[in-house]
Design an enzyme around this catalytic site. Structure first.
Site: not given
Ligand code: GDP
Ligand code: IMO
Ligand code: MG
Length: 423
Positions: A13, A15-16, A18, A38, A40-41, A223, A238, A299
């Site tokens: 999470d 911010g991959k 973006k 698992n 969520g981007h 992840q 994971t 997610t």
């Molecule tokens: P990922 O799993 O690494 O793709 O990240 P997620 O999408 O799960 O979580 C990142 C969250 O931060 C998302 O809601 C993005 O829209 C948001 N985001 C990404 N870059 C930035 C940033 O520089 N500032 C802020 N405020 N939000 C950001």
């Molecule tokens: P993105 O790509 C954050 C975490 C779960 C749990 C552990 C094992 O959005 O960054 P699993 O369902 O994979 O067996 O769960 O890994 N986890 C993540 N945490 N971002 C993710 O993906 C994750 N994918 C798995 O919360 O702690």
């Molecule tokens: Mg995510």
């Protein structure tokens, strides 16, 4: 032309999505290589928010070829929902290819994920309950069903029956759960197979030819490195390889074909699920960061645990992933929270530790050593030039860069495509 790997350098999470979306705009090919739904981007593009779980983030760019590599585990139902969702928004998925060798998440994997987590009780991992672990278990146990098997009706039917003979016993006798009806599973998943069959192919020659002909190829990480099955905080990890090394086994290329490894970090740290987190903040400041950064899982919707930036983790990421540069997202949520801390090292029994420890026992003894920096109160979310940032924000970024020992290529100041500052 080059090949770039983008990985999460903390616990996911970062911010991959973006960053990948921005880079995908300049890429001919985007490849997912590990994990499943698992992940969520979140991508915010032209005022629309997209939440992708399994679909490569290059799908928003019509000229980009999107590959789901063999390291990914696919829930066909979820993938079809994402395909339909894209198509209904006018986004074509004709440029999607799924590797024949990718494993399929079956309904009994999802059931077993939930049952085994429940059985772990207080020691649960906090998985996403999407069947990820049980699917990878079958893969390494060599009984898994791959996409090429699912689209072969006879083989699929035999494999489901064989698998269910054992899985149903485990579900019923070990966990006291309800067994699956093989005919119903075969009927439901055969329909998914028909829908997905046109996308399934051997993606390895396509990827090889793309690289050899000098195309721009982007490997999309899911992840984060501390969730890696080997390098992460085992067992709170994971079941795949979200590290840069995982890209090779997850897509079928060799390491010499990777030019750049970009690590995505946030200006602070978050974690969803259980397990150690040295810089965690269980106080008002942690709550403020959670609110400012909207730190709730894409997610599962779970509130993410929050804490200070940990340079020990960042250095571990640089070292174990050959990072060539860093993108530091989400520094804007650090505004208006007073002084900001960075963990520069750990203290363990009077010793200074700068290498991230390999065991949970050692990690539990580590106490973060903090350096305190001035914060800022200005809204920085529309600033486009590094020099126009408040001096305190500039100092923060430069200090993080110094501690990581790797150049920061850009910083994120908001979720939008244009809310980035190149350094
Ligand atoms: P990922 O799993 O690494 O793709 O990240 P997620 O999408 O799960 O979580 C990142 C969250 O931060 C998302 O809601 C993005 O829209 C948001 N985001 C990404 N870059 C930035 C940033 O520089 N500032 C802020 N405020 N939000 C950001
Ligand atoms: P993105 O790509 C954050 C975490 C779960 C749990 C552990 C094992 O959005 O960054 P699993 O369902 O994979 O067996 O769960 O890994 N986890 C993540 N945490 N971002 C993710 O993906 C994750 N994918 C798995 O919360 O702690
Ligand atoms: Mg995510």
């Amino acid at each position: 032309m080059s090949t770039k790997v983008v990985i999460g350098a903390q616990w996911g999470d970062e911010g991959k999505g973006k960053t990948i979306d921005i880079l995908a705009g300049k890429s001919d090919v985007v490849v997912r290589t590990s994990g499943g739904n698992n992940a969520g981007h979140t991508i915010e593009a032209d005022g629309v928010t997209y939440k992708l779980h399994i679909m490569p983030s290059g799908i928003l760019n019509p000229r980009t070829l999107n590959i789901i590599g063999m390291g990914v585990v696919i829930d066909p139902k979820v993938l079809i929902e994402e395909i339909d969702g894209m198509e209904s928004q006018g986004i074509s998925t004709k440029n999607l290819k799924i590797d024949s060798r990718a494993h399929v998440i079956m309904p009994y994997h999802i059931e077993l994920d939930g049952l085994s987590e429940k059985a772990r009780g207080k020691g649960d991992i906090g998985t996403t309950k999407k069947g990820i672990g049980p699917c990878y278990m079958d893969k390494t146990e060599r009984s898994g069903i791959r996409m090429c098997d699912m689209i072969n009706p006879e083989k699929f039917s035999t494999m489901v029956r064989e698998n269910l003979k054992i899985k149903n016993k485990i579900i019923e006798l070990v966990y006291g759960g309800t067994p699956f009806d093989a005919d119903a599973v075969i009927a439901e998943y055969s329909a998914y197979a028909k829908r997905l069959a046109p996308y399934v192919t051997d993606t390895t020659p396509i990827l090889y030819d793309s690289i050899k002909s000098g195309k721009e190829v982007l490997f999309e990480g899911a992840q984060g490195i501390l969730l890696d099955i080997d390098l992460g905080t085992y067992p709170y990890v994971t079941s795949s390889h979200p590290i840069s090394g995982g890209v090779c086994v997850g897509s079928g290329i060799g390491p010499k074909d990777i030019d750049e490894c970009i690590g995505i970090l946030k200006g602070y740290t978050t974690r969803v699920g259980n397990g150690p987190f040295p810089t965690e903040l269980n106080d008002e400041v942690g709550e403020q960061i959670r609110q400012n950064g909207h730190e709730f899982g894409t997610t599962t919707g779970r509130p993410r645990r929050t804490g200070w930036f940990d340079a020990v983790i960042a250095k571990y990421a640089v070292r174990t992933n050959s990072l060539t540069s860093i993108v530091l997202n989400k520094i804007d949520p650090l505004g208006n929270i007073g002084k900001i801390k960075i963990c520069t090292a750990y203290e363990k029994n009077g010793q200074i530790i700068t290498d991230f420890p390999p065991t949970l026992e050692e990690l539990a003894e580590c106490k973060p050593i903090y350096e305190e920096l001035d914060g800022w109160t200005e809204d920085i979310s529309n600033i486009k030039d590094f020099k126009l940032l408040p001096i305190a924000a500039q100092r923060y970024v430069r200090r993080v860069e110094e501690l990581c020992g790797c150049k920061i290529a850009s910083i994120g100041v908001g979720p939008g495509r244009d809310q980035n500052i190149d350094l």
